[in-house]
Scaffold this motif. Structure first.
Motif, mmCIF file in Angstrom:
data_model
loop_
_atom_site.group_PDB
_atom_site.id
_atom_site.type_symbol
_atom_site.label_atom_id
_atom_site.label_comp_id
_atom_site.label_asym_id
_atom_site.label_seq_id
_atom_site.Cartn_x
_atom_site.Cartn_y
_atom_site.Cartn_z
ATOM 1 N N PRO A 75 0.823 -1.214 0.000
ATOM 2 C CA PRO A 75 0.000 0.000 0.000
ATOM 3 C C PRO A 75 0.855 1.261 0.000
ATOM 4 O O PRO A 75 1.904 1.317 0.637
ATOM 5 C CB PRO A 75 -0.804 -0.110 1.303
ATOM 6 N N SER A 76 0.368 2.269 -0.692
ATOM 7 C CA SER A 76 1.049 3.558 -0.690
ATOM 8 C C SER A 76 0.738 4.280 0.621
ATOM 9 O O SER A 76 -0.245 3.964 1.301
ATOM 10 C CB SER A 76 0.570 4.412 -1.860
ATOM 11 N N PRO A 77 1.540 5.263 1.002
ATOM 12 C CA PRO A 77 1.234 6.046 2.211
ATOM 13 C C PRO A 77 -0.153 6.674 2.160
ATOM 14 O O PRO A 77 -0.843 6.751 3.179
ATOM 15 C CB PRO A 77 2.337 7.106 2.220
ATOM 16 N N VAL A 78 -0.582 7.109 0.979
ATOM 17 C CA VAL A 78 -1.917 7.725 0.849
ATOM 18 C C VAL A 78 -2.996 6.681 1.123
ATOM 19 O O VAL A 78 -3.977 6.945 1.851
ATOM 20 C CB VAL A 78 -2.102 8.342 -0.544
ATOM 21 N N GLU A 79 -2.853 5.481 0.563
ATOM 22 C CA GLU A 79 -3.832 4.417 0.786
ATOM 23 C C GLU A 79 -3.889 4.027 2.258
ATOM 24 O O GLU A 79 -4.965 3.763 2.803
ATOM 25 C CB GLU A 79 -3.491 3.207 -0.071
ATOM 26 N N ALA A 80 -2.720 3.991 2.892
ATOM 27 C CA ALA A 80 -2.668 3.651 4.311
ATOM 28 C C ALA A 80 -3.410 4.689 5.140
ATOM 29 O O ALA A 80 -4.229 4.355 6.010
ATOM 30 C CB ALA A 80 -1.219 3.537 4.772
ATOM 31 N N ARG A 81 -3.152 5.945 4.867
ATOM 32 C CA ARG A 81 -3.789 7.017 5.632
ATOM 33 C C ARG A 81 -5.315 6.994 5.441
ATOM 34 O O ARG A 81 -6.063 7.167 6.394
ATOM 35 C CB ARG A 81 -3.227 8.356 5.179
ATOM 36 N N GLU A 82 -5.766 6.778 4.205
ATOM 37 C CA GLU A 82 -7.213 6.749 3.938
ATOM 38 C C GLU A 82 -7.900 5.606 4.688
ATOM 39 O O GLU A 82 -9.019 5.763 5.182
ATOM 40 C CB GLU A 82 -7.458 6.625 2.437
ATOM 41 N N ALA A 83 -7.232 4.465 4.784
ATOM 42 C CA ALA A 83 -7.817 3.328 5.492
ATOM 43 C C ALA A 83 -7.984 3.645 6.977
ATOM 44 O O ALA A 83 -9.020 3.339 7.584
ATOM 45 C CB ALA A 83 -6.949 2.089 5.306
ATOM 46 N N PHE A 84 -6.986 4.275 7.572
ATOM 47 C CA PHE A 84 -7.090 4.632 8.984
ATOM 48 C C PHE A 84 -8.142 5.718 9.207
ATOM 49 O O PHE A 84 -8.863 5.703 10.208
ATOM 50 C CB PHE A 84 -5.732 5.093 9.521
ATOM 51 N N GLU A 85 -8.239 6.656 8.281
ATOM 52 C CA GLU A 85 -9.245 7.713 8.419
ATOM 53 C C GLU A 85 -10.661 7.143 8.355
ATOM 54 O O GLU A 85 -11.558 7.579 9.089
ATOM 55 C CB GLU A 85 -9.050 8.762 7.321
ATOM 56 N N ALA A 86 -10.859 6.144 7.487
ATOM 57 C CA ALA A 86 -12.171 5.510 7.392
ATOM 58 C C ALA A 86 -12.513 4.787 8.692
ATOM 59 O O ALA A 86 -13.650 4.851 9.186
ATOM 60 C CB ALA A 86 -12.196 4.539 6.213
ATOM 61 N N ARG A 87 -11.540 4.101 9.248
ATOM 62 C CA ARG A 87 -11.763 3.416 10.517
ATOM 63 C C ARG A 87 -12.086 4.398 11.628
ATOM 64 O O ARG A 87 -12.979 4.170 12.454
ATOM 65 C CB ARG A 87 -10.516 2.619 10.902
ATOM 66 N N LEU A 88 -11.365 5.500 11.655
ATOM 67 C CA LEU A 88 -11.574 6.505 12.691
ATOM 68 C C LEU A 88 -13.002 7.043 12.638
ATOM 69 O O LEU A 88 -13.676 7.186 13.673
ATOM 70 C CB LEU A 88 -10.572 7.646 12.513
ATOM 71 N N ALA A 89 -13.483 7.314 11.435
ATOM 72 C CA ALA A 89 -14.837 7.854 11.281
ATOM 73 C C ALA A 89 -15.885 6.862 11.783
ATOM 74 O O ALA A 89 -16.834 7.241 12.484
ATOM 75 C CB ALA A 89 -15.094 8.207 9.820
ATOM 76 N N ALA A 207 -1.556 5.428 13.199
ATOM 77 C CA ALA A 207 -1.413 5.901 11.817
ATOM 78 C C ALA A 207 -0.203 6.811 11.652
ATOM 79 O O ALA A 207 0.475 6.788 10.622
ATOM 80 C CB ALA A 207 -2.678 6.639 11.393
ATOM 81 N N ASP A 208 0.083 7.601 12.676
ATOM 82 C CA ASP A 208 1.181 8.568 12.581
ATOM 83 C C ASP A 208 2.558 7.930 12.723
ATOM 84 O O ASP A 208 3.566 8.571 12.439
ATOM 85 C CB ASP A 208 1.035 9.649 13.659
ATOM 86 N N HIS A 209 2.605 6.676 13.179
ATOM 87 C CA HIS A 209 3.898 6.042 13.420
ATOM 88 C C HIS A 209 4.194 4.899 12.459
ATOM 89 O O HIS A 209 4.966 3.995 12.777
ATOM 90 C CB HIS A 209 3.978 5.543 14.868
ATOM 91 N N LEU A 210 3.583 4.944 11.293
ATOM 92 C CA LEU A 210 3.935 3.947 10.280
ATOM 93 C C LEU A 210 5.310 4.258 9.735
ATOM 94 O O LEU A 210 5.626 5.404 9.415
ATOM 95 C CB LEU A 210 2.898 3.960 9.143
ATOM 96 N N GLY A 211 6.130 3.228 9.622
ATOM 97 C CA GLY A 211 7.482 3.425 9.129
ATOM 98 C C GLY A 211 7.640 2.925 7.706
ATOM 99 O O GLY A 211 6.680 2.840 6.943
ATOM 100 N N ALA A 212 8.863 2.575 7.357
ATOM 101 C CA ALA A 212 9.151 2.053 6.018
ATOM 102 C C ALA A 212 8.792 0.576 5.966
ATOM 103 O O ALA A 212 8.877 -0.129 6.966
ATOM 104 C CB ALA A 212 10.626 2.243 5.695
ATOM 105 N N PRO A 213 8.348 0.087 4.795
ATOM 106 C CA PRO A 213 8.052 -1.340 4.667
ATOM 107 C C PRO A 213 9.277 -2.170 5.000
ATOM 108 O O PRO A 213 10.406 -1.795 4.709
ATOM 109 C CB PRO A 213 7.667 -1.492 3.187
ATOM 110 N N ARG A 214 9.040 -3.306 5.626
ATOM 111 C CA ARG A 214 10.156 -4.177 5.967
ATOM 112 C C ARG A 214 10.254 -5.304 4.946
ATOM 113 O O ARG A 214 9.302 -5.622 4.252
ATOM 114 C CB ARG A 214 9.981 -4.752 7.368
#
Length: 259
Positions: A75-89, A207-214
């Motif tokens: 997932p791209s950073p944008v896709e990751a952020r959108e998924a967390f925002e949907a959950r938050l709502a 969501a704010d502490h996602l790092g680089a893919p391992r």
């Protein structure tokens, strides 16, 4: 449940074991899932492998591309952020619309879940720990009483659990567990606004502490080694939502995608 000796693994078992490997960090974003290699691992036909991968593709866990085959999603950073925002709502909305305190049985269910999280963290079981930390939010939604939103949230939680696992969040598992306990404490006290505030802060922190893919170099056979039955999750975040085999549309072979 693992297949009996001599039984042919079913697509849902294969899909489950691939998800287990992702959650435990044995498979990395972008890892190739070769059909023949998987068929050799499970001792099944490539047709069954494609059905299992198709189930995971339907939930955004793997993807297929022409010429290259199947891969774990990245997932791209944008896709990751959108998924967390949907959950938050959805999650904060559930708390804000709740009328009345949770029952003692509901609070006990959540406390028991947090205790399971603590045990998995203490045992160093990465796959079960990741699954439980995600499933807490599904469990919370179910206790809040909206079955439809709980099912939607189950899918979103599955995606964000995958994202957090793939990106190896620097947000410590023990910290997430402590925040879950604090949310339950607020619910037990009947303070729904405080519970919503703590939930909002918790999801935002993760969501704010996602790092680089391992990345890992394990072979598919090593990555997909069976998990002991005692360590297997009680239920599945991912494949519980997947359609029965009869309802899954045929998945084209990668070569069929070529123009």
């Amino acid at each position: 449940m693992a297949p009996e000796p001599g039984d042919v693994p079913r697509p849902e078992f294969i899909a489950d074991s691939i998800v287990d490997a992702i959650l435990a960090g044995r498979l990395s974003p972008g890892d190739r899932l070769g059909e023949q290699a998987l068929a050799d691992v499970y001792g099944v036909s490539r047709t069954l492998i494609r059905e299992a991968l198709g189930r995971l593709a339907a939930r955004g866990m793997v993807e297929v591309s022409a010429r290259r085959g199947w891969f774990v999603v990245q997932p791209s950073p944008v896709e990751a952020r959108e998924a967390f925002e949907a959950r938050l709502a959805i999650e904060t909305g559930l708390l804000q619309s709740r009328r009345g305190a949770l029952t003692a049985a509901d609070v006990e269910r959540l406390r028991s879940h947090v205790a399971d999280e603590q045990a998995a963290i203490a045992e160093g079981d990465a796959g079960r720990r990741s699954w439980l930390l995600g499933d807490f939010h599904v469990c919370l939604a179910e206790t809040l009483g909206n079955a439809l939103l709980a099912e939607i949230l189950k899918d979103l939680t599955a995606r964000t659990t995958l994202i957090a696992t793939l990106y190896q969040s620097t947000h410590a598992a023990s910290q997430s567990c402590s925040e879950h306990a604090a949310i339950v404490d607020a619910l037990a006290a009947g303070d729904l606004p405080l519970a919503a505030q703590r939930l909002r802060e918790h999801i935002g922190e993760v969501a704010d502490h996602l790092g680089a893919p391992r990345h890992h170099d394990a072979s598919l056979r090593q990555a997909l080694a069976p998990v002991p039955e005692a360590q297997a999750p009680r239920r599945r975040l991912f494949t519980d939502l997947l359609s029965p085999a009869s309802a899954v549309p045929p998945v084209p072979h990668p070569e069929e995608l070529l123009p």
